[in-house]
Design an enzyme around this catalytic site. Structure first.
Site, short mmCIF file in Angstrom:
data_model
loop_
_atom_site.label_atom_id
_atom_site.label_comp_id
_atom_site.label_asym_id
_atom_site.label_seq_id
_atom_site.Cartn_x
_atom_site.Cartn_y
_atom_site.Cartn_z
N ALA A 90 36.10 -17.42 -42.51
CA ALA A 90 36.88 -17.93 -43.64
C ALA A 90 37.32 -16.76 -44.51
O ALA A 90 36.57 -16.27 -45.34
CB ALA A 90 36.05 -18.92 -44.45
N GLY A 122 40.63 -14.52 -46.69
CA GLY A 122 41.39 -14.71 -47.92
C GLY A 122 42.56 -15.66 -47.79
O GLY A 122 43.00 -16.23 -48.78
N GLU A 133 30.45 -9.80 -42.63
CA GLU A 133 31.85 -9.82 -42.18
C GLU A 133 32.22 -8.61 -41.33
O GLU A 133 32.87 -8.75 -40.29
CB GLU A 133 32.76 -9.89 -43.41
N THR A 146 44.51 -10.13 -44.85
CA THR A 146 45.19 -10.17 -46.15
C THR A 146 45.40 -8.75 -46.66
O THR A 146 46.45 -8.40 -47.18
CB THR A 146 44.36 -10.99 -47.14
#
Length: 267
Positions: free
Chosen positions: A9, A11, A73, A103
């Site tokens: 999940a 930006g 991440e 992003t």
């Protein structure tokens, strides 16, 4: 791995990976549809363990899947890219620079089982979408990509050949001397021209930073992943061209935008 689900999940997008009957399945939706995506996941796989990564992993765990496991991440992205690279029958042990264009953009050195994040930039898909909307009044990713493919950056950018005209330039004339520098022509240039210039500026910036990282760490291959590349052939082609001009071997992984979700699932 058969029974697990990986969720990244980020930006802008939520990416989901799961395996069924030996086949890997991929799903992605914009964060504006986060609730729909997670409700679908609850119905589709009510008893499968879920592994979460990305900036919104904590929110998803708190509000949807309290039993889910969180995964770092950066390690998820790196391990997912390694998995995809081996799956595509590439040499896994060869050092490379991993460039994740989401992003924003992150750079990692990948040396065997060792990886390290060495650089980050705010230039990425968010730049493409945000400035793209300002320049063209379009807010659809696919439409912005389509505009970029049709445009001519030379109607917006000052090129090397513009500076040297009528003489022959000492380097390739179509290289950019200054992005968005044709101020007089700018009002009459099309939205497609402006998007071509923006896409090119992002590609040039990412390539220049990749070349610097590769030089510092004496690595000659760059592997590109990230949602900004998905369906964005103009950006991919520009990165490919500029990297090869700079002595870097560019690799674009199929389904590379799901590296984080795959890495989470592998954990």
């Amino acid at each position: 791995m058969n029974n697990r689900i990986g969720v990244d999940a980020g930006g802008s997008l939520i990416k989901i990976v799961y395996e069924e009957n030996g086949r890997m399945h991929f799903r992605k939706q914009p964060n504006s549809e986060l609730d729909d995506a997670l409700q679908w996941l609850k119905i589709t796989a009510p008893n499968k363990p879920i592994y979460l990564t990305g900036g919104k992993a904590g929110t998803i765990q708190a509000n949807y899947f309290p039993e889910a496991k969180g995964v770092d991440e950066f390690s998820a992205v790196c391990e997912g890219s390694q998995y995809l690279k081996m799956r595509e029958a590439m040499t896994a042990g060869e050092p490379y620079i991993l460039v994740n264009i989401g992003t924003g953009t992150s750079w990692f050195t990948m040396k065997g089982e060792q990886y390290e994040r060495v650089l980050g930039s705010g230039i990425g898909g968010g730049t493409f979408m945000g400035l793209g909307k300002i320049l063209s009044e379009v807010d659809s990713f696919s439409e912005l990509v389509s505009l970029a493919a049709k445009g001519d950056k030379g109607n917006v950018d000052l090129l090397v050949k513009d500076i040297y005209y009528p003489e022959n330039p000492p380097i390739h004339g179509d290289l950019t001397a200054s992005n968005f520098a044709k101020i007089q022509e700018f009002p009459s240039s099309s939205s497609a021209d402006k998007m071509a210039s923006l896409n090119n500026m992002i590609a040039e910036t990412i390539t220049l930073l990749t070349v610097q990282v590769a030089s510092i760490h004496n690595i000659h291959q760059a592997v590109f992943i990230g949602s900004t590349l998905a369906g964005n052939n103009p950006l991919r082609e520009s990165l490919n061209t500029y990297c090869k001009m700079s002595g870097i071997d560019p690799v674009f992984l199929k389904n590379g935008e799901f590296s984080g979700a795959i890495g989470a699932m592998l954990k």
